[in-house]
Design an enzyme around this catalytic site. Structure first.
Site, short mmCIF file in Angstrom:
data_model
loop_
_atom_site.label_atom_id
_atom_site.label_comp_id
_atom_site.label_asym_id
_atom_site.label_seq_id
_atom_site.Cartn_x
_atom_site.Cartn_y
_atom_site.Cartn_z
N ALA A 124 -5.66 -154.89 69.23
CA ALA A 124 -5.42 -155.23 67.82
C ALA A 124 -5.23 -153.97 67.00
O ALA A 124 -6.20 -153.35 66.54
CB ALA A 124 -6.57 -156.07 67.29
N GLY A 131 2.83 -151.86 60.64
CA GLY A 131 3.43 -152.16 61.94
C GLY A 131 3.84 -150.87 62.60
O GLY A 131 3.04 -150.23 63.30
N GLY A 242 1.19 -149.07 77.94
CA GLY A 242 1.75 -150.37 77.55
C GLY A 242 3.27 -150.36 77.63
O GLY A 242 3.88 -151.33 78.07
N GLN A 279 37.62 -160.39 89.08
CA GLN A 279 37.18 -159.12 88.48
C GLN A 279 36.42 -159.26 87.17
O GLN A 279 35.49 -158.49 86.91
CB GLN A 279 38.39 -158.21 88.27
CG GLN A 279 38.43 -157.11 89.28
CD GLN A 279 39.51 -156.09 89.03
OE1 GLN A 279 40.21 -156.10 88.02
NE2 GLN A 279 39.66 -155.20 89.98
N GLN A 336 26.50 -165.44 80.33
CA GLN A 336 27.96 -165.65 80.22
C GLN A 336 28.58 -165.96 81.60
O GLN A 336 29.51 -166.74 81.69
CB GLN A 336 28.60 -164.39 79.62
CG GLN A 336 30.07 -164.52 79.28
CD GLN A 336 30.32 -165.39 78.06
OE1 GLN A 336 29.40 -165.69 77.30
NE2 GLN A 336 31.56 -165.82 77.88
N GLY A 340 28.99 -172.49 80.44
CA GLY A 340 28.27 -173.56 79.73
C GLY A 340 26.90 -173.83 80.30
O GLY A 340 25.96 -174.15 79.57
N GLU A 363 5.20 -153.36 71.05
CA GLU A 363 4.67 -152.09 71.56
C GLU A 363 5.52 -150.90 71.09
O GLU A 363 5.75 -149.94 71.81
CB GLU A 363 4.49 -152.15 73.09
CG GLU A 363 3.59 -153.33 73.46
CD GLU A 363 2.60 -153.11 74.57
OE1 GLU A 363 2.53 -151.98 75.07
OE2 GLU A 363 1.89 -154.07 74.91
N THR A 365 8.87 -150.64 68.15
CA THR A 365 10.29 -151.03 68.16
C THR A 365 11.09 -149.93 68.85
O THR A 365 10.63 -148.78 68.97
CB THR A 365 10.82 -151.18 66.72
OG1 THR A 365 10.73 -149.88 66.09
CG2 THR A 365 10.04 -152.22 65.92
N1 COS Z 1 -1.05 -139.86 73.02
C1 COS Z 1 -2.14 -139.27 72.47
N2 COS Z 1 -2.17 -138.86 71.20
C2 COS Z 1 -1.08 -139.08 70.43
C3 COS Z 1 0.07 -139.69 70.93
C4 COS Z 1 0.06 -140.09 72.30
N3 COS Z 1 1.12 -140.68 72.85
N4 COS Z 1 0.99 -139.78 69.95
C5 COS Z 1 0.43 -139.23 68.86
N5 COS Z 1 -0.82 -138.80 69.16
C6 COS Z 1 -1.75 -138.09 68.26
C7 COS Z 1 -1.07 -136.87 67.68
O1 COS Z 1 -1.18 -135.77 68.53
C8 COS Z 1 -1.83 -136.70 66.40
O2 COS Z 1 -3.07 -136.07 66.67
P1 COS Z 1 -3.48 -134.71 65.90
O3 COS Z 1 -3.47 -135.09 64.46
O4 COS Z 1 -4.83 -134.39 66.45
O5 COS Z 1 -2.42 -133.73 66.23
C9 COS Z 1 -2.16 -138.11 65.97
O6 COS Z 1 -2.06 -138.91 67.15
C10 COS Z 1 -1.20 -138.62 64.91
O7 COS Z 1 0.07 -138.60 65.47
P2 COS Z 1 1.40 -138.55 64.57
O8 COS Z 1 1.25 -137.47 63.52
O9 COS Z 1 2.56 -138.47 65.47
O10 COS Z 1 1.31 -139.97 63.82
P3 COS Z 1 2.38 -140.75 62.96
O11 COS Z 1 1.67 -141.48 61.89
O12 COS Z 1 3.50 -139.84 62.56
O13 COS Z 1 2.90 -141.91 63.95
C11 COS Z 1 4.24 -142.99 65.62
C12 COS Z 1 3.53 -141.72 65.12
C13 COS Z 1 5.36 -143.45 64.70
C14 COS Z 1 4.81 -142.58 66.96
C15 COS Z 1 3.19 -144.13 65.81
O14 COS Z 1 2.72 -144.59 64.56
C16 COS Z 1 3.71 -145.31 66.57
O15 COS Z 1 3.80 -145.28 67.80
N6 COS Z 1 4.07 -146.39 65.87
C17 COS Z 1 4.40 -147.65 66.50
C18 COS Z 1 3.16 -148.44 66.70
C19 COS Z 1 3.32 -149.50 67.72
O16 COS Z 1 3.79 -149.28 68.82
N7 COS Z 1 2.91 -150.71 67.35
C20 COS Z 1 2.95 -151.81 68.23
C21 COS Z 1 1.55 -152.27 68.43
S1 COS Z 1 1.31 -153.24 69.82
S2 COS Z 1 2.45 -154.76 69.60
#
Ligand code: COS
Length: 381
Positions: A124, A131, A242, A279, A336, A340, A363, A365
């Site tokens: 969660a 998001g 994931g 083809q 396709q 049908g 996980e 977009t």
């Molecule tokens: N593994 C471990 N640590 C990670 C990491 C990873 N893959 N990616 C980022 N971090 C760490 C960074 O190193 C940073 O730590 P420090 O501050 O100690 O350096 C911290 O996490 C924050 O990272 P970052 O600055 O990159 O955060 P952002 O807010 O810019 O977000 C994205 C990064 C956009 C990549 C992230 O928010 C994301 O993946 N968003 C999508 C979320 C998602 O997949 N939701 C679906 C949920 S399940 S349906």
């Protein structure tokens, strides 16, 4: 460079393929049509030792690696992407954070039940207003008299209502973004956790996805995963695995579509010969096969790097991006080929198209995957 699977990986592929062909395939259409949670298949997966695929043997799991996990999810998704996502979320984001970041006591408390399939895992992170920008989540966790009190709403939670535990990210220091987030394990029976009705959605109908509301939800300090402020990194690491699972799900969806399209094309005759000899159809099948192979290699490479202890964040994002875009176009093209018949719900093609769409969204977009890949490129340069 060794491009063949080990005997152990071949064995897991054989085991899951058998299970999927004999027990999942015959159930897939009704699971979709009735929006039915496939409890029986989850139980069977547990009997086969698959619910603990990534959980170490000492906690009752199979202790297998991420390549085995990818093979497992692909084989299930070939026939039922709903069942695949239920098992995938459990095995990856639902349980791996405990394996990787849990204390010894937390591992002993939760993992054996998860490996036995008695406790299904869920994750969660997402909220109505957070998001893609997960670091700005609003759910709070305030420490009071030796407990944490969680308040907030989480949404798009796979396995909601069926899960025995939820790995929940909440802000112990609201306003500090990623640095203020902490991870908790919240039991499904916690009276402060309420599950909303499952969303009606385009596909993946057997996989319940819903909102969960945390209202004065109390958890102990011993339910905190890692230290305060570790939650965002735990969530991101969980999502790296994931995303390997979602890539594998997409490969399975596309491979299943290809298998059916090839079988149909060999049978179906038009203009005096099978359409497989024409083809227009050959080109479609060749393109799908190429895409499936490329996506599988990207997925397996990400898994292999993870298993070798190498950085694999970018690889997991590349696999997720490529495999899920490929699955969307491959399932449409395979439909396709069936003309049908592909459009009829009687055949699994329409379901695959509906299911594939989710893979480009959850996980992270595919736009977020591009951001992860590009950031790593810039960091390396
Ligand atoms: N593994 C471990 N640590 C990670 C990491 C990873 N893959 N990616 C980022 N971090 C760490 C960074 O190193 C940073 O730590 P420090 O501050 O100690 O350096 C911290 O996490 C924050 O990272 P970052 O600055 O990159 O955060 P952002 O807010 O810019 O977000 C994205 C990064 C956009 C990549 C992230 O928010 C994301 O993946 N968003 C999508 C979320 C998602 O997949 N939701 C679906 C949920 S399940 S349906």
């Amino acid at each position: 460079m060794n491009l063949t699977l080990s005997p152990e990986h071949e064995e897991i592929r054989r085991l899951v393929r058998n299970f999927a062909e004999r027990e999942i395939k015959p159930r897939a259409a009704e699971i979709d049509q009735r929006s039915e949670f496939p409890r029986d298949l989850v139980d069977r997966a547990a009997e086969l030792g698959l619910m603990g695929i990534l959980i170490p043997e000492v906690y009752g799991g199979a202790g297998l690696d991420h390549l085995a996990f990818a093979i497992f999810i692909e084989e299930v998704a070939k026939h039922c992407a709903s069942t695949a996502i239920i098992l995938d979320v459990h095995a990856s984001v639902g349980s791996e954070p405990i394996t990787l970041f849990g204390s010894e006591a937390q591992k002993r408390r939760w993992l054996p039940g998860m490996a036995a399939g008695k406790l299904l895992g869920a994750f969660a992170l997402t909220e109505p207003e957070a998001g893609s920008d997960a670091a700005h989540l609003q759910t709070s966790a305030r420490r009071r008299n030796g407990v944490y009190v969680l308040n907030g709403t989480k949404t798009f939670i796979t396995n909601a209502g069926q899960a025995g535990l939820y790995v929940v990210m909440a802000a112990t220091q609201p306003g500090r973004g990623a640095a203020g987030i902490t991870a908790f394990v919240v039991g499904g029976e916690n009276p402060g956790l309420k599950v909303g009705p499952p969303f009606a959605k385009m596909g993946l109908n057997g996989s319940p996805i819903a909102e969960i509301v945390l209202q004065d939800c109390q958890v102990g300090e011993d339910d905190r995963l890692g230290a305060e402020g570790d939650g965002f990194r735990i969530a991101m690491r969980a999502l790296d695995t994931g995303r390997i699972g979602i890539s594998a799900q997409a490969v399975g969806l596309a491979q299943g579509a290809l298998d059916d399209a090839v079988a149909y094309a060999k049978e179906r005759r038009q203009f005096g010969r099978p359409i497989a000899e024409q083809q227009a159809i050959q080109f479609k099948l060749a393109d799908i096969q190429t895409g499936v192979s490329a996506a599988r290699w990207l997925t397996w490479k990400a898994a292999a790097r993870c298993d070798a202890g190498q950085p694999f964040t970018r690889d997991a994002s590349m696999a997720k991006l490529f495999a899920t875009d490929m699955a969307m176009s491959a399932t449409l093209e395979a439909l396709q080929v069936l003309g049908g018949y592909g459009y009829l719900e009687e055949f699994p093609m329409a379901r695959r198209v509906r299911d594939a769409k989710a893979c480009q969204i959850y996980e992270g977009t595919n736009q977020i995957q591009r951001i992860v890949i590009a950031r790593e490129l810039a960091a390396a340069g």
